[in-house]
Each structure stands twice: as C-alpha cells, then as structure tokens.
Design an enzyme around this catalytic site. Sequence first.
Site, PDB file in Angstrom:
ATOM      1  N   CYS A   1       0.835  -1.212   0.000  1.00 47.26           N
ATOM      2  CA  CYS A   1       0.000   0.000   0.000  1.00 47.26           C
ATOM      3  C   CYS A   1       0.869   1.261   0.000  1.00 47.26           C
ATOM      4  O   CYS A   1       0.703   2.138  -0.863  1.00 47.26           O
ATOM      5  CB  CYS A   1      -0.956  -0.022   1.189  1.00 47.26           C
ATOM      6  SG  CYS A   1      -0.208  -0.603   2.727  1.00 47.26           S
TER       7      CYS A   1
HETATM    8  N1  LIG Z   1      -4.530  -4.851   5.035  1.00 43.43           N
HETATM    9  C1  LIG Z   1      -3.905  -4.132   4.111  1.00 43.43           C
HETATM   10  O1  LIG Z   1      -4.143  -2.889   3.972  1.00 43.43           O
HETATM   11  C2  LIG Z   1      -2.931  -4.753   3.188  1.00 43.43           C
HETATM   12  C3  LIG Z   1      -2.550  -6.098   3.326  1.00 43.43           C
HETATM   13  N2  LIG Z   1      -1.663  -6.629   2.436  1.00 43.43           N
HETATM   14  C4  LIG Z   1      -1.176  -8.007   2.583  1.00 43.43           C
HETATM   15  O2  LIG Z   1      -2.221  -8.936   2.435  1.00 43.43           O
HETATM   16  C5  LIG Z   1      -1.912 -10.116   3.171  1.00 43.43           C
HETATM   17  C6  LIG Z   1      -3.084 -10.402   4.083  1.00 43.43           C
HETATM   18  O3  LIG Z   1      -3.189  -9.310   4.986  1.00 43.43           O
HETATM   19  P1  LIG Z   1      -4.529  -8.941   5.723  1.00 43.43           P
HETATM   20  O4  LIG Z   1      -5.689  -9.337   4.900  1.00 43.43           O
HETATM   21  O5  LIG Z   1      -4.383  -7.543   6.147  1.00 43.43           O
HETATM   22  O6  LIG Z   1      -4.377  -9.922   6.997  1.00 43.43           O
HETATM   23  P2  LIG Z   1      -5.511 -10.569   7.914  1.00 43.43           P
HETATM   24  O7  LIG Z   1      -4.809 -11.007   9.138  1.00 43.43           O
HETATM   25  O8  LIG Z   1      -6.676  -9.685   8.024  1.00 43.43           O
HETATM   26  O9  LIG Z   1      -5.939 -11.864   7.078  1.00 43.43           O
HETATM   27  C7  LIG Z   1      -5.060 -12.930   6.817  1.00 43.43           C
HETATM   28  C8  LIG Z   1      -5.868 -14.187   6.597  1.00 43.43           C
HETATM   29  O10 LIG Z   1      -4.978 -15.248   6.293  1.00 43.43           O
HETATM   30  C9  LIG Z   1      -5.260 -16.346   7.180  1.00 43.43           C
HETATM   31  N3  LIG Z   1      -4.051 -17.118   7.438  1.00 43.43           N
HETATM   32  C10 LIG Z   1      -2.986 -16.770   8.197  1.00 43.43           C
HETATM   33  N4  LIG Z   1      -2.060 -17.758   8.183  1.00 43.43           N
HETATM   34  C11 LIG Z   1      -2.564 -18.740   7.407  1.00 43.43           C
HETATM   35  C12 LIG Z   1      -2.086 -20.017   7.009  1.00 43.43           C
HETATM   36  N5  LIG Z   1      -0.879 -20.475   7.407  1.00 43.43           N
HETATM   37  N6  LIG Z   1      -2.860 -20.775   6.198  1.00 43.43           N
HETATM   38  C13 LIG Z   1      -4.054 -20.314   5.783  1.00 43.43           C
HETATM   39  N7  LIG Z   1      -4.581 -19.126   6.133  1.00 43.43           N
HETATM   40  C14 LIG Z   1      -3.835 -18.344   6.937  1.00 43.43           C
HETATM   41  C15 LIG Z   1      -5.764 -15.675   8.435  1.00 43.43           C
HETATM   42  O11 LIG Z   1      -6.469 -16.606   9.244  1.00 43.43           O
HETATM   43  P3  LIG Z   1      -6.554 -16.401  10.843  1.00 43.43           P
HETATM   44  O12 LIG Z   1      -7.755 -15.546  11.071  1.00 43.43           O
HETATM   45  O13 LIG Z   1      -6.707 -17.799  11.340  1.00 43.43           O
HETATM   46  O14 LIG Z   1      -5.297 -15.767  11.301  1.00 43.43           O
HETATM   47  C16 LIG Z   1      -6.669 -14.592   7.841  1.00 43.43           C
HETATM   48  O15 LIG Z   1      -7.916 -15.091   7.458  1.00 43.43           O
HETATM   49  C17 LIG Z   1      -0.634  -9.841   3.971  1.00 43.43           C
HETATM   50  O16 LIG Z   1       0.467 -10.426   3.335  1.00 43.43           O
HETATM   51  C18 LIG Z   1      -0.553  -8.330   3.957  1.00 43.43           C
HETATM   52  O17 LIG Z   1       0.778  -7.906   4.093  1.00 43.43           O
HETATM   53  C19 LIG Z   1      -1.204  -5.897   1.380  1.00 43.43           C
HETATM   54  C20 LIG Z   1      -1.542  -4.591   1.215  1.00 43.43           C
HETATM   55  C21 LIG Z   1      -2.388  -3.900   2.152  1.00 43.43           C
HETATM   56  C1  LIG Z   2      -0.861  -0.082   9.135  1.00 42.88           C
HETATM   57  C2  LIG Z   2       0.012  -1.293   8.927  1.00 42.88           C
HETATM   58  O1  LIG Z   2       0.361  -2.012   9.848  1.00 42.88           O
HETATM   59  N1  LIG Z   2       0.375  -1.516   7.696  1.00 42.88           N
HETATM   60  C3  LIG Z   2       1.203  -2.618   7.318  1.00 42.88           C
HETATM   61  C4  LIG Z   2       1.383  -2.547   5.838  1.00 42.88           C
HETATM   62  C5  LIG Z   2       0.204  -3.085   5.138  1.00 42.88           C
HETATM   63  C6  LIG Z   2       0.412  -4.527   4.763  1.00 42.88           C
HETATM   64  O2  LIG Z   2       0.422  -5.431   5.555  1.00 42.88           O
HETATM   65  O3  LIG Z   2       0.614  -4.689   3.529  1.00 42.88           O
HETATM   66  P1  LIG Z   2       1.760  -5.354   2.728  1.00 42.88           P
HETATM   67  O4  LIG Z   2       1.417  -6.692   2.286  1.00 42.88           O
HETATM   68  O5  LIG Z   2       1.844  -4.420   1.625  1.00 42.88           O
HETATM   69  O6  LIG Z   2       2.995  -5.388   3.511  1.00 42.88           O
HETATM   70  C7  LIG Z   2       2.570  -2.567   7.936  1.00 42.88           C
HETATM   71  O7  LIG Z   2       3.099  -1.502   8.131  1.00 42.88           O
HETATM   72  O8  LIG Z   2       3.146  -3.662   8.145  1.00 42.88           O
END
Ligand SMILES: NC(=O)C1=CN([C@@H]2O[C@H](COP(=O)(O)OP(=O)(O)OC[C@H]3O[C@@H](n4cnc5c(N)ncnc54)[C@H](OP(=O)(O)O)[C@@H]3O)[C@@H](O)[C@H]2O)C=CC1
Ligand SMILES: CC(=O)N[C@@H](CCC(=O)OP(=O)(O)O)C(=O)O
Length: 310
Positions: free
Chosen positions: A117
Amino acid sequence: MKPKIFIDGEHGTTGLQIRTRMAGRDDVELLSIPEAERRNAKLREDLLNDADVAILCLPDDAAKEAVAMVAGNNSVRIIDTSTAHRVHPDWAYGFAEMDRAQPKKIADARYVANPGCYPTGAIGLIRPLRLAGILPEDYPVTVNAVSGYTGGGKQMIAQMEDAGHPEHISSPHFLYGLPLKHKHVPEMQVHGMLSRAPLFSPSVGKFAQGMIVQVPLYLADLNDHASLGSIHEALVAHYAGQDIVEVVDLKESAALPRVNAVELADTDRMKLYVFGTAGAPHVNLVALLDNLGKGASGAAVQNMDLMLRG
Ligand SMILES: NC(=O)C1=CN([C@@H]2O[C@H](COP(=O)(O)OP(=O)(O)OC[C@H]3O[C@@H](n4cnc5c(N)ncnc54)[C@H](OP(=O)(O)O)[C@@H]3O)[C@@H](O)[C@H]2O)C=CC1
Ligand SMILES: CC(=O)N[C@@H](CCC(=O)OP(=O)(O)O)C(=O)O
C-alpha cells in the site's frame, strides 16, 4: 468455461475486500473455502490446484507455502498480495500504471506480486520523476505516511476497535516502524529505481481505510532546474491515458487548505498532488489512496482482470 478464482485467505481483511469487489460478477467462478477450514492445508492445496488464478491474501510465510503447493502445476497463475515476492526477478510487479509496458507484463505473467500500500503511493510519485530524468538515482528520498488501521489486518483492527482487547491501542495517531527497517523499503527502492534505500517513516491514524504518502523534495538537488511546474508536467505526462491515477491540477492543489486521509476510502483510485510555492526551494509530493483499494484489493482485482483478458 468461466475462469476459476480462489482467494486463499478470503476470510481476512484483504481477502474479504476482494470478495466484495467480485460479488456481482458472473464472468468468473469463485472457489471458496469455509471459514472454519481456512487453515486446512490439504483443502487449500486442492482448491489452489483447481484454480486458474489464485489470489493469495496471507502472511508472507503462508504465501510462500501456497506457491510451493502449485509449483508443479503450470496451469495455475498467482497474484500474491503479501510482501514475499515483490522484488523477486521472476515475478511481475502488479502496478499497472508504473510503466507503459507494465499492463502487458502483468497480463502475460504467471506470477504477479501485488504492490504494498505505501509503495503504491511512493513509487507512484517517484518513478515518473526517475524516468523523466528529474530525480537523480542517488537522491536521499524520504517517505512519510499515514495509513488507516485496516492496514494492520485483523489483529490491528481488533486492537483499535475493541476497547477490551489486551493490547488495545487508544492513540488517535501513532508512529511505528521506528527502527527504519519497514518491509516495504526494498520494493520502494527497486521499483522507485533508486540507488539508496529511502528513509521511510509510517504511521497509523484512528480511521479504518485511507492513506497519505508524502515525498518532500529540495528542488536545488534535482536535475534540469526542476520546478513545481516541470514536476507536475512530468507526472501528468506519465499518467496520461488511464483513469485510476489522477494528477491533481496545480491551481486546484494550491487552493486546498488540507488533504483528507479518508477522501478516497472505498475507492480503487489514487490522487497525486504537487504542493509548494512557485519560486520557493521545496516541493511536497503527496499520494492519496485507500490502503485496501488501490493499495491492496482494488489492485489485485485490476491485476486479475489484466491476466484474464490476456
Ligand atoms: N490490510 C492491508 O491494507 C494490506 C494487506 N496486504 C497483505 O495482504 C496479506 C493479508 O493481509 P490482511 O488481509 O491484512 O491480513 P488478515 O490477518 O486480516 O488476514 C489474513 C488471513 O490469512 C489467514 N491465514 C494466516 N495464516 C494462514 C495459514 N498459514 N494458512 C491459511 N490461512 C492463513 C488468516 O487466518 P486467521 O484468522 O486464522 O489468522 C486470515 O484469514 C498480507 O500479506 C498483507 O501484508 C497488502 C496490502 C495492504
Ligand atoms: C498499518 C500497517 O500495519 N500496515 C502494514 C502494511 C500493510 C500490509 O500489511 O501490507 P503489505 O502486504 O503491503 O505489507 C505494515 O506496516 O506492516
């Protein structure tokens, strides 16, 4: 036959937002895993191997495991939203607007790394100026940013929203990443085409979705007698012909009293601003986006569409 899409991590923050974006679509078939089975490795492996495109919304280690689960299956293509593959040479970087050639690279790729992001904002500001020759490769770039708390996934959402959480955060705005080793720095450097790692200081505000990324610059240290106007022109030229990234008009920017971090929440767009005063020594480049929109789920759906349309 409709292409089959599996979102591994569909019950997490990013996965749920992708599902919402796909809800009304009848041109794809969504494969789904029940929430209670979300960590069932065998079931995930079967679904991953049944998909035409798998979108990984998992922590880095789980994303790497998922890629290994389909390694021998050449028909599965992957979009990884984690940090795991963003500077990997075999993966296409899923920021379609960063180069004219990028949409085709994404469309043809088997493996696509969805950008972070913060890097979407930072690279969106920096790279056009590197390509235009305005920003020297070794410029000491600093990136200051604030994100909505959904950026921290389910865990931070609970910490911010649940006053009874054992690690509840009550602060309305806090800095983090204080050792200056944030996981997004490598992709900012590589795709920002910089020889020095940028100094990145992130923060979180008490709002769910939204993001401001700032890159302040000293004009005297740029090439070609750069000015507010020439920097703005370079950004406008770079983003011509697409409607996701908007370069805000200089006069409009000059008239703004403030930038609202949540203005683009629930959209998949990004706005870029060039702030400063003509003739003064500094400019501040600003990107405004939704951390879950163009910063994550919106970009993932955009990349999926590019891959499906070929
Ligand atoms: N949120 C954001 O703004 C952004 C997120 N991302 C990336 O997206 C990815 C997901 O992040 P986000 O959605 O925020 O995280 P969340 O923690 O909200 O969701 C992650 C999901 O993955 C599941 N999970 C974790 N470990 C495993 C595993 N070993 N096997 C199967 N499922 C698993 C979790 O289950 P459980 O509930 O059991 O933990 C949960 O449902 C990350 O890599 C993050 O860096 C990228 C850009 C922005
Ligand atoms: C607010 C906050 O905690 N933001 C996350 C970045 C968002 C995220 O997890 O996304 P990526 O998959 O792009 O790394 C962090 O700083 O680790």
